[in-house]
Write a protein that holds these residues in place. Structure first.
Motif, PDB file in Angstrom:
ATOM      1  N   ASP A   1       0.268  -1.506   0.088  1.00  0.00           N
ATOM      2  CA  ASP A   1       0.328  -0.635   0.087  1.00  0.00           C
ATOM      3  C   ASP A   1       0.580   1.586   0.192  1.00  0.00           C
ATOM      4  O   ASP A   1       0.128   2.142  -1.132  1.00  0.00           O
ATOM      5  N   ASP A   2       1.838   1.069   0.941  1.00  0.00           N
ATOM      6  CA  ASP A   2       2.821   1.998   0.989  1.00  0.00           C
ATOM      7  C   ASP A   2       3.599   2.714  -0.733  1.00  0.00           C
ATOM      8  O   ASP A   2       3.534   3.897  -1.074  1.00  0.00           O
ATOM      9  N   PHE A   3       3.642   2.139  -0.792  1.00  0.00           N
ATOM     10  CA  PHE A   3       4.324   1.814  -2.595  1.00  0.00           C
ATOM     11  C   PHE A   3       3.684   2.658  -3.878  1.00  0.00           C
ATOM     12  O   PHE A   3       3.975   3.432  -4.419  1.00  0.00           O
ATOM     13  N   ARG A   4       2.604   1.703  -3.343  1.00  0.00           N
ATOM     14  CA  ARG A   4       1.255   1.678  -4.470  1.00  0.00           C
ATOM     15  C   ARG A   4       0.306   3.306  -4.589  1.00  0.00           C
ATOM     16  O   ARG A   4       0.439   4.438  -5.427  1.00  0.00           O
ATOM     17  N   GLN A   5       0.530   3.762  -2.942  1.00  0.00           N
ATOM     18  CA  GLN A   5       0.617   5.233  -2.742  1.00  0.00           C
ATOM     19  C   GLN A   5       1.230   6.066  -3.036  1.00  0.00           C
ATOM     20  O   GLN A   5       1.028   6.938  -3.609  1.00  0.00           O
ATOM     21  N   LYS A   6       2.363   6.164  -3.200  1.00  0.00           N
ATOM     22  CA  LYS A   6       3.946   6.527  -3.967  1.00  0.00           C
ATOM     23  C   LYS A   6       3.499   6.431  -5.164  1.00  0.00           C
ATOM     24  O   LYS A   6       3.767   7.927  -6.194  1.00  0.00           O
ATOM     25  N   CYS A   7       3.372   6.509  -5.639  1.00  0.00           N
ATOM     26  CA  CYS A   7       2.824   5.052  -7.352  1.00  0.00           C
ATOM     27  C   CYS A   7       1.992   6.971  -7.630  1.00  0.00           C
ATOM     28  O   CYS A   7       2.232   7.469  -8.535  1.00  0.00           O
ATOM     29  N   LEU A   8       1.052   6.482  -7.161  1.00  0.00           N
ATOM     30  CA  LEU A   8      -0.025   7.801  -7.979  1.00  0.00           C
ATOM     31  C   LEU A   8      -0.318   9.164  -7.253  1.00  0.00           C
ATOM     32  O   LEU A   8       0.147   9.782  -8.163  1.00  0.00           O
ATOM     33  N   ASP A   9       1.136   9.215  -6.383  1.00  0.00           N
ATOM     34  CA  ASP A   9       0.826  10.568  -5.635  1.00  0.00           C
ATOM     35  C   ASP A   9       1.747  11.291  -6.552  1.00  0.00           C
ATOM     36  O   ASP A   9       1.952  12.208  -7.050  1.00  0.00           O
ATOM     37  N   SER A  10       3.099   9.957  -7.299  1.00  0.00           N
ATOM     38  CA  SER A  10       3.593  11.248  -8.361  1.00  0.00           C
ATOM     39  C   SER A  10       3.037  10.843  -9.992  1.00  0.00           C
ATOM     40  O   SER A  10       3.315  11.830 -10.396  1.00  0.00           O
ATOM     41  N   PHE A  11       1.558   9.902 -10.190  1.00  0.00           N
ATOM     42  CA  PHE A  11       1.319  10.267 -11.480  1.00  0.00           C
ATOM     43  C   PHE A  11       0.466  11.440 -11.152  1.00  0.00           C
ATOM     44  O   PHE A  11       0.312  12.127 -11.888  1.00  0.00           O
ATOM     45  N   VAL A  12       0.019  11.990  -9.813  1.00  0.00           N
ATOM     46  CA  VAL A  12      -0.762  13.094  -9.701  1.00  0.00           C
ATOM     47  C   VAL A  12      -0.163  13.934 -10.061  1.00  0.00           C
ATOM     48  O   VAL A  12       0.087  14.925 -10.868  1.00  0.00           O
ATOM     49  N   ARG A  13       0.890  14.075  -9.378  1.00  0.00           N
ATOM     50  CA  ARG A  13       2.128  15.058  -9.757  1.00  0.00           C
ATOM     51  C   ARG A  13       2.071  15.671 -11.320  1.00  0.00           C
ATOM     52  O   ARG A  13       2.502  16.149 -12.022  1.00  0.00           O
ATOM     53  N   CYS A  14       2.440  13.947 -11.806  1.00  0.00           N
ATOM     54  CA  CYS A  14       3.038  14.273 -13.528  1.00  0.00           C
ATOM     55  C   CYS A  14       1.445  14.679 -14.476  1.00  0.00           C
ATOM     56  O   CYS A  14       1.344  15.872 -15.093  1.00  0.00           O
ATOM     57  N   MET A  15       0.510  14.654 -13.703  1.00  0.00           N
ATOM     58  CA  MET A  15      -1.140  15.333 -14.475  1.00  0.00           C
ATOM     59  C   MET A  15      -0.705  17.100 -13.893  1.00  0.00           C
ATOM     60  O   MET A  15      -1.000  17.470 -15.109  1.00  0.00           O
ATOM     61  N   ASP A  16      -0.410  17.107 -13.202  1.00  0.00           N
ATOM     62  CA  ASP A  16      -0.198  19.040 -12.597  1.00  0.00           C
ATOM     63  C   ASP A  16       0.863  19.480 -13.941  1.00  0.00           C
ATOM     64  O   ASP A  16       1.186  20.360 -14.728  1.00  0.00           O
ATOM     65  N   PHE A  17       1.716  18.605 -14.281  1.00  0.00           N
ATOM     66  CA  PHE A  17       3.139  18.653 -15.381  1.00  0.00           C
ATOM     67  C   PHE A  17       2.113  18.449 -16.987  1.00  0.00           C
ATOM     68  O   PHE A  17       2.086  19.749 -17.089  1.00  0.00           O
TER      69      PHE A  17
END
Length: 294
Positions: free
Chosen positions: A89-105
């Motif tokens: 869950d921790d790893f997946r959360q970090k993957c999703l958080d990174s994805f959301v940052r990519c959305m901002d970019f």
């Protein structure tokens, strides 16, 4: 073909500007931009991209997207390709958080689509009965979160599914998209069609039958039916003439973006695409279709 391109990571040894110039010189007009270049790096397949370590910001993303556009290359999508189903869950959360940052970019850079595979467990990939239901539930939770975040930013999430993953066919991808829509009302979960990923259980008619309304763009690579890994277009078992006949009839305005091709095989792949599309259009003309403008 109106929109014909190649993924930017095909030229990962080049700077973004070098790749853009090479694409333009070889007749491409669209791309899937990925963080896989010396001056725009950090992408981690099935994992967490190293954004901060490589200085990836919204400003840098826009700068690289604009370089593509200045060379006549439309940036169809931003390639993320992270892990949305990890049982950690921790790893997946970090993957999703990174994805959301990519959305901002991507949103800042004017890129309307972000693409990912589903991801997979490092110890076993695909459907196994002991974890199928829990994996599917995590997938749904992940894409509802991603779709909601993407809606706030005015972008789409494009799913690349595969026969060796938890969503193994064109029909199941269609079902997944509709399931999320029914439960949440989200309409920005889309499909990125890769025929090679479905060749073992969906033919060249099936993929359009189920996915045509949801396809944002198409990956052009090949695969033999019993292979795990893909090949460059023309070296597998896809009937490309049949595929392109469906493409021209059903989705002629959708970008077709090559994958797996590189600097050494660019001319070879372009020749194959030209040959297959020429035959497809000739066949359709004989059947009475108006091919003017295609």
């Amino acid at each position: 073909m109106k929109k014909y391109g190649i993924v930017s990571r095909s030229y990962g040894n080049m700077t973004v500007a070098g790749a853009a110039k090479f694409m333009k010189a070889h007749g491409y007009n669209c791309t899937e931009l990925c963080m896989a270049h010396p001056d725009f790096g950090g992408w981690a397949y099935n994992g967490i991209s190293a954004l901060d370590e490589n200085g990836i910001t919204k400003e840098l993303t826009k700068e690289k997207a604009d370089i593509m556009r200045d060379n006549g290359i439309e940036v169809t999508a931003f390639g993320v390709f992270t892990n949305t189903l990890s049982p950690d869950d921790d790893f997946r959360q970090k993957c999703l958080d990174s994805f959301v940052r990519c959305m901002d970019f991507a949103a800042y850079a004017g890129i309307k689509n972000l693409t990912t595979e589903l991801g997979f467990r490092p110890d076993k990939r695909g459907i196994t009965t002991d974890v199928y239901e829990s994996d599917f539930q995590r997938l749904k939770e992940s894409f509802i979160r991603l779709g909601s975040a993407a809606k706030e930013r005015g972008v789409n999430i494009c799913i690349e599914a595969c026969v060796i993953d938890v969503i193994p066919s064109a029909k199941r991808l269609r079902d997944f998209i509709l399931q999320i829509n029914k439960e949440t009302g989200l309409t920005n979960i889309k499909a990125m069609l890769d025929m090679a990923n479905f060749i073992a259980n969906s033919d060249e008619d099936d993929v359009f039958k189920y996915l045509a309304p949801y396809i944002v763009y198409i990956h052009g690579k090949d695969r033999k039916v019993n292979d795990c890994y893909g090949k460059i277009l023309g070296e597998g078992e896809i009937d490309w003439v049949k595929f392109f006949m469906n493409y021209y009839r059903i989705t002629p305005d959708i970008p077709f973006i090559l994958e797996y091709t590189n600097e050494e095989t660019t001319d070879l792949t372009n020749e194959r695409v030209h040959r297959f599309t020429k035959q497809a259009k000739a066949n359709l003309a004989l059947m009475g279709y108006n091919m003017q403008g295609l």
